[in-house]
Design a protein around this motif. Structure first.
Motif, PDB file in Angstrom:
ATOM      1  N   LYS A  90       0.777  -1.306   0.017  1.00  0.00           N
ATOM      2  CA  LYS A  90       0.107   0.064  -0.017  1.00  0.00           C
ATOM      3  C   LYS A  90       0.658   1.290  -0.039  1.00  0.00           C
ATOM      4  O   LYS A  90       0.217   2.535  -0.533  1.00  0.00           O
ATOM      5  N   GLU A  91       1.956   1.030   0.206  1.00  0.00           N
ATOM      6  CA  GLU A  91       2.935   2.320   0.445  1.00  0.00           C
ATOM      7  C   GLU A  91       3.717   2.620  -0.713  1.00  0.00           C
ATOM      8  O   GLU A  91       4.574   3.673  -0.827  1.00  0.00           O
ATOM      9  N   ARG A  92       3.775   1.843  -1.682  1.00  0.00           N
ATOM     10  CA  ARG A  92       4.773   1.792  -2.865  1.00  0.00           C
ATOM     11  C   ARG A  92       4.255   1.894  -4.187  1.00  0.00           C
ATOM     12  O   ARG A  92       3.372   0.768  -4.528  1.00  0.00           O
ATOM     13  N   LYS A  93       4.382   2.684  -5.270  1.00  0.00           N
ATOM     14  CA  LYS A  93       3.992   2.412  -6.364  1.00  0.00           C
ATOM     15  C   LYS A  93       4.761   1.195  -7.091  1.00  0.00           C
ATOM     16  O   LYS A  93       5.898   0.799  -6.712  1.00  0.00           O
ATOM     17  N   VAL A  94       4.058   0.827  -8.215  1.00  0.00           N
ATOM     18  CA  VAL A  94       4.805  -0.427  -8.808  1.00  0.00           C
ATOM     19  C   VAL A  94       5.074   0.031 -10.527  1.00  0.00           C
ATOM     20  O   VAL A  94       4.384   0.727 -10.931  1.00  0.00           O
ATOM     21  N   VAL A  95       6.220  -0.496 -10.907  1.00  0.00           N
ATOM     22  CA  VAL A  95       6.837  -0.402 -12.251  1.00  0.00           C
ATOM     23  C   VAL A  95       7.079  -1.734 -12.697  1.00  0.00           C
ATOM     24  O   VAL A  95       7.697  -2.460 -12.262  1.00  0.00           O
ATOM     25  N   ILE A  96       6.065  -1.830 -13.651  1.00  0.00           N
ATOM     26  CA  ILE A  96       6.143  -3.116 -14.622  1.00  0.00           C
ATOM     27  C   ILE A  96       7.054  -2.962 -15.908  1.00  0.00           C
ATOM     28  O   ILE A  96       6.214  -2.339 -16.694  1.00  0.00           O
ATOM     29  N   LEU A 123       0.545   2.587 -10.594  1.00  0.00           N
ATOM     30  CA  LEU A 123       0.935   1.730 -11.480  1.00  0.00           C
ATOM     31  C   LEU A 123       1.485   2.230 -12.853  1.00  0.00           C
ATOM     32  O   LEU A 123       0.839   3.188 -13.270  1.00  0.00           O
ATOM     33  N   ILE A 124       2.884   1.710 -13.098  1.00  0.00           N
ATOM     34  CA  ILE A 124       3.462   2.348 -14.344  1.00  0.00           C
ATOM     35  C   ILE A 124       3.805   1.062 -15.179  1.00  0.00           C
ATOM     36  O   ILE A 124       4.509   0.178 -14.694  1.00  0.00           O
ATOM     37  N   PHE A 125       3.500   1.196 -16.485  1.00  0.00           N
ATOM     38  CA  PHE A 125       3.904   0.215 -17.376  1.00  0.00           C
ATOM     39  C   PHE A 125       4.917   0.617 -18.327  1.00  0.00           C
ATOM     40  O   PHE A 125       4.695   1.655 -18.861  1.00  0.00           O
ATOM     41  N   THR A 126       6.156   0.050 -18.542  1.00  0.00           N
ATOM     42  CA  THR A 126       7.053   0.481 -19.620  1.00  0.00           C
ATOM     43  C   THR A 126       7.743  -0.652 -20.187  1.00  0.00           C
ATOM     44  O   THR A 126       7.539  -1.810 -19.917  1.00  0.00           O
TER      45      THR A 126
END
Length: 410
Positions: A90-96, A123-126
């Motif tokens: 819940k405390e961290r964004k996610v990069v996939i 959420l970040i998609f790259t």
């Protein structure tokens, strides 16, 4: 966490899904915290990522159903968060970091599990192919991803992947070398872990097919009761499966040259001089020099690539201080330290659960909360502009005809 001058955002969680291994860790770090097999498992049912779009007989999406896959993804992410990373989602964004041709169903399933089950803030998609340029401080180049199940090539110009140049070759990946090792040793049941240890510890690629380097045979213990001998010929010939042509005459060399042919002519010299090799297959000793040697040989021999002869002196692989296996993940690690505009927040996702489709010809649909225009991309593609944007026709002012008056009273 509150400080004197405000709040400090915690580092993001970076996840790169590979066909064989998944790499995960935190942003700002130079290497992932852990590498684990990419197997989604639920109630004893193993769901490898490579079988997501396979036929029902091979355990694909249609066989187990989407709900079973979501449960498998949730179980897999629980293991990452609470066993390996030991952090609160819940405390961290996610990069996939994902493949450019990943199924949209898989992307939507990941977003659903992360937002609805783990309640992540953003959420970040790259693309894994384009993020590989970030650690090398490059904006353009030719990215070769030699993965486990397939090899992929794409030209990148100023951070934008040119989809017209994207090429894939499913029959030429690390799996093909594993099969060659099993065949050469006569051990059909050799595990991927042992095959990988033999490949990266003892095998190598010569500069060309005619070069022979003198090496000594090696004793290798497959099991306590099974000791085999790795001959010099076996060490030299096993990795060549990557560069052998398949039934359709395609190989990694033709894959790269075909991508260059689909690249605009004014960009070819810059892109072919910055070749970036990523993935497990790029770890094989001698891979880079063998690739360049085969490219220079093929442009001279095959008339199809005769237009690239003038560029043969520019062929070169960019030097990297990082292992090719981690290059895409490190790019995502750097991206996670930046406040990028193209992230999907919890608020946006609650309005509409559809994610932006990277291959969509209509990325400027402003009514969609996740459209690229709302995520910070003021770019209109040429096809979209031609199809959807109506040009305002300028109204031509009619010129008044001058009338000559003749005085008839004179």
């Amino acid at each position: 966490m509150e400080y004197l001058y405000g709040s400090v955002e915690k580092s993001a969680v970076i996840i790169e899904f590979g066909a064989l291994y998944t790499r995960c860790g935190f942003s700002g770090e130079a290497e992932p915290r852990c590498m684990i097999p990419t197997i989604f498992e639920y109630n004893g049912i193993r769901l490898p990522l490579t079988s997501f779009a396979d036929s029902p007989s091979e355990g694909g999406l249609k066989h187990h159903g989407l709900d079973m896959w979501k449960l498998g993804i949730e179980s897999f992410l629980q293991k990452i968060y609470f066993e390996y990373l030991q952090t609160n989602p819940k405390e961290r964004k996610v990069v996939i970091c994902e493949n450019i041709l990943n199924s949209s169903v898989l992307r939507d399933s990941l977003a659903y599990v992360l937002f609805e089950r783990f309640h992540i803030p953003a959420l970040i998609f790259t693309y894994s192919q384009t993020s590989a340029l970030i650690p090398l401080s490059l904006t353009s180049g030719l990215v070769i991803d030699v993965g486990f199940s397939e090899s992929r090539v794409i030209s990148v110009c100023e951070g934008i992947g040119l989809l017209t140049s994207h090429r894939t070759l499913p029959s030429r990946g690390v799996r093909a070398i594993h099969n060659q090792i099993r065949k050469g040793l006569g051990l059909e049941e050799l595990s991927p872990m042992i095959a990988e240890e033999i490949l990266f510890s003892f095998c190598f690629l010569e500069k060309s097919a005619n070069t022979i380097t003198a090496v000594e045979p090696t004793q290798f213990s497959v099991s306590p009761n099974n000791i085999i001998t790795l001959t010099p010929e076996f060490k030299r010939t096993s990795p060549t499966a990557l560069f052998e042509e398949d039934d359709e005459g395609e190989s990694i060399t033709t894959l790269v040259l075909d991508a260059l042919l689909k690249t605009p002519k004014d960009l070819r010299a810059k892109i072919c001089s910055q070749i970036i090799a990523v993935g497990g297959g790029a770890r094989i000793p001698g891979f880079n020099r063998r690739l360049i040697s085969n490219m220079k040989e093929l442009v001279v021999r095959d008339p199809k690539y005769s237009t690239l002869i003038a560029l043969s002196d520019y062929f070169r692989v960019a030097k990297s201080p990082y292992p090719p296996t981690f290059l895409s993940w490190i790019g995502g690690s750097i991206l996670g330290c930046i406040d990028v505009p193209f992230k999907v927040t919890k608020e946006l996702y609650s309005k509409d659960t559809r994610l932006p489709d990277w291959a969509s010809l209509n990325p400027m649909n402003a009514s969609h909360p996740h459209s690229l225009s709302n995520l910070g991309f003021p770019l209109v593609t040429r096809k979209y502009k031609k199809k959807h944007v109506k040009k305002k026709k300028k109204k031509k002012k009619k010129k008044k005809k001058k009338v000559l008056c003749v005085d008839t009273t004179a």
